[in-house]
Scaffold this motif. Structure first.
Motif, PDB file in Angstrom:
ATOM      1  N   ILE A  70       0.831  -1.205   0.000  1.00 49.52           N
ATOM      2  CA  ILE A  70       0.000   0.000   0.000  1.00 49.52           C
ATOM      3  C   ILE A  70       0.862   1.250   0.000  1.00 49.52           C
ATOM      4  O   ILE A  70       0.583   2.221  -0.705  1.00 49.52           O
ATOM      5  N   VAL A  71       1.971   1.202   0.754  1.00 43.93           N
ATOM      6  CA  VAL A  71       2.846   2.378   0.769  1.00 43.93           C
ATOM      7  C   VAL A  71       3.458   2.610  -0.600  1.00 43.93           C
ATOM      8  O   VAL A  71       3.525   3.748  -1.084  1.00 43.93           O
ATOM      9  N   ALA A  74       0.720   4.016  -2.760  1.00 42.52           N
ATOM     10  CA  ALA A  74       0.382   5.390  -2.369  1.00 42.52           C
ATOM     11  C   ALA A  74       1.437   6.379  -2.835  1.00 42.52           C
ATOM     12  O   ALA A  74       1.124   7.512  -3.197  1.00 42.52           O
ATOM     13  N   THR A  75       2.702   5.934  -2.849  1.00 44.04           N
ATOM     14  CA  THR A  75       3.764   6.814  -3.320  1.00 44.04           C
ATOM     15  C   THR A  75       3.528   7.218  -4.774  1.00 44.04           C
ATOM     16  O   THR A  75       3.592   8.401  -5.126  1.00 44.04           O
ATOM     17  N   VAL A  77       0.742   7.086  -6.404  1.00 45.66           N
ATOM     18  CA  VAL A  77      -0.494   7.870  -6.535  1.00 45.66           C
ATOM     19  C   VAL A  77      -0.227   9.331  -6.183  1.00 45.66           C
ATOM     20  O   VAL A  77      -0.705  10.241  -6.861  1.00 45.66           O
ATOM     21  N   THR A  78       0.576   9.557  -5.135  1.00 38.89           N
ATOM     22  CA  THR A  78       0.916  10.931  -4.766  1.00 38.89           C
ATOM     23  C   THR A  78       1.633  11.631  -5.917  1.00 38.89           C
ATOM     24  O   THR A  78       1.378  12.797  -6.226  1.00 38.89           O
ATOM     25  N   VAL A 103      -5.330   4.798  -4.871  1.00 38.71           N
ATOM     26  CA  VAL A 103      -4.642   3.969  -3.871  1.00 38.71           C
ATOM     27  C   VAL A 103      -5.449   2.725  -3.542  1.00 38.71           C
ATOM     28  O   VAL A 103      -4.897   1.631  -3.403  1.00 38.71           O
TER      29      VAL A 103
END
Lengths: 205, 218
Positions: A70-71, A74-75, A77-78, A103
């Motif tokens: 997930i991290v 998420a990276t 996606v950011t 995410v």
């Protein structure tokens, strides 16, 4: 290798066959432009998260693998969020909430868990690309149907002059209706094909 | 204030129902809506996670991420610097999803201990609350609506809580309605091609149309 790519588009299309990633599919498919933008963003995240997850697959302990994935996701996606905000503010505004929500798109976590964590980087990238293209294709199909029937335009150009379209198709009910009927159509085609192959008499289902 | 909170609650339960108007949380909506009992269990788990997540993410955004004088990093190391140097709001997505993942883990542990039957019924959908976009969706929406340039609007903490709780209730409402319809649907005569997911979506279309009727309410 080519099969890894095409399976994501047809036999195992994430939206129409696996029923994954439905939220962005329905929410964003009000027009073809939005659909393609969303598809491209998700494909980018999918390809790179598959690559990184695959590279890390021997380092990440089994117990905490999901938070790690997930991290990673998420990276990226950011990254997409910041790029869209800077260069495509219009698209960013119309996709709105659904950009950060990439995410939690189950296709991406699903591919990380089911494919990238078990396969070599190159194959994982190809798999991600195939799934991404399949997702984009599904979005575009829905977007086309809904934009034509709901706002009488295609890519923003008016189709039939002096024609008032069925507004309901770009409202939420239209999205549910379109995907329900499309899924029914695909199920019908599948059962026809199976029947044709096994018993030409076509009795029962 | 009470009136304002009530409007937020009604708005998020009926008018902008998360499932039927905003398309959030569709995977469990189609996946867990086969019987009423597990639909209710799933709904309650989501209500709890959403309310908790709304509270925790408000605190995290206010004290750790927003570029304001309350920012803890600014208070610790911000001598003579503008607070905007401590703008970590771009970490919002990552921070929020981690909070939600931890909360879901907590709920999972509690349910496993207290109700093994419910745990078995919810099956794989419990860990999937993490990837339920409705939960991340409500936390991001809270920040979008109730913060302006990093500063919270008046009463925003309570409003976030109400919106999180209401979103969970709205999700549960849609899920329970759908489950009750689908229980009857098992006995109905449906064309074979439409069995399962397709008919569920068509019903969702009808329900969503009904919910459109609430549009003028607020």
């Amino acid at each position: 290798m080519i099969r890894q790519f095409t399976k994501g588009i047809f036999q195992r299309n994430p939206v129409f066959v696996l029923l994954l990633g439905l939220c962005p599919t329905l929410a964003v498919s009000t027009s073809v432009g939005n659909a393609i933008g969303m598809g491209a963003a998700a494909t980018f995240v999918l390809v790179f998260s598959n690559l990184i997850v695959s590279l890390l697959r021997k380092l990440v302990p089994n117990k905490i693998r999901i938070p790690c994935y997930i991290v990673v996701i998420a990276t990226f996606v950011t990254l997409v969020e910041l790029v869209l905000e800077a260069y495509l503010p219009d698209l960013n505004a119309s996709l709105g909430l659904f950009v950060p929500l990439i995410v939690v798109n189950c296709i991406i976590l699903g591919r990380a868990e089911a494919f990238a964590s078990r396969n070599a980087p190159l194959v994982s990238v190809v798999d991600g690309l195939g799934m991404g293209v399949g997702f984009t294709l599904a979005l575009t199909v829905l977007g086309t149907i809904r934009e034509i029937s709901g706002s009488n335009t295609l890519l923003g150009l008016e189709l039939i002059p002096n024609f008032s379209p069925a507004m309901i198709m770009i409202l939420p009910p239209g999205a549910f209706l379109t995907i329900g009927l499309l899924l029914g159509l695909f199920a019908l085609l599948r059962s026809r094909r199976e029947k044709g192959g096994v018993s030409p008499a076509g009795e029962g289902s | 204030m009470i009136a304002e909170l009530f409007i937020i609650f009604i708005g998020v339960v009926l008018v902008n129902n998360f499932v039927l108007a905003r398309f959030l949380g569709l995977c469990p909506y189609i996946g867990v809506s086969r019987d009423l009992k597990s639909a209710l269990g799933m709904g309650l788990a989501v209500v709890f996670v959403m309310t908790m997540a709304s509270a925790v993410t408000w605190v995290i955004y206010y004290y750790l991420l927003a570029p304001t004088p309350h920012n803890v990093w600014f208070l610790l190391w911000g001598d003579g610097v503008d607070p905007s140097a401590f703008d970590f709001s771009y970490l919002r997505t990552i921070a929020f999803i981690l909070v939600i993942a931890a909360l879901v883990q907590l709920v999972e542990m509690v349910i496993t201990k207290t109700s093994p039957a419910l745990y078995r019924a919810l099956g794989i959908y419990l860990p999937l609350i993490t990837t339920n976009c409705a939960v991340l969706g409500v936390t991001v929406l809270n920040i979008d609506i109730f913060f302006k340039a990093g500063e919270p609007l008046a009463g925003s903490f309570i409003k976030c809580l109400v919106q999180g709780f209401g979103a969970g209730i709205g999700f549960t409402l849609a899920l329970v309605l759908m489950a009750s319809i689908r229980e009857r649907l098992d006995l109905a005569d449906i064309p074979p091609a439409l069995k399962g997911a397709p008919i569920a979506f068509i019903i969702a279309a009808l329900m969503s149309m009904a919910f459109l009727g609430f549009t003028g309410l607020i």
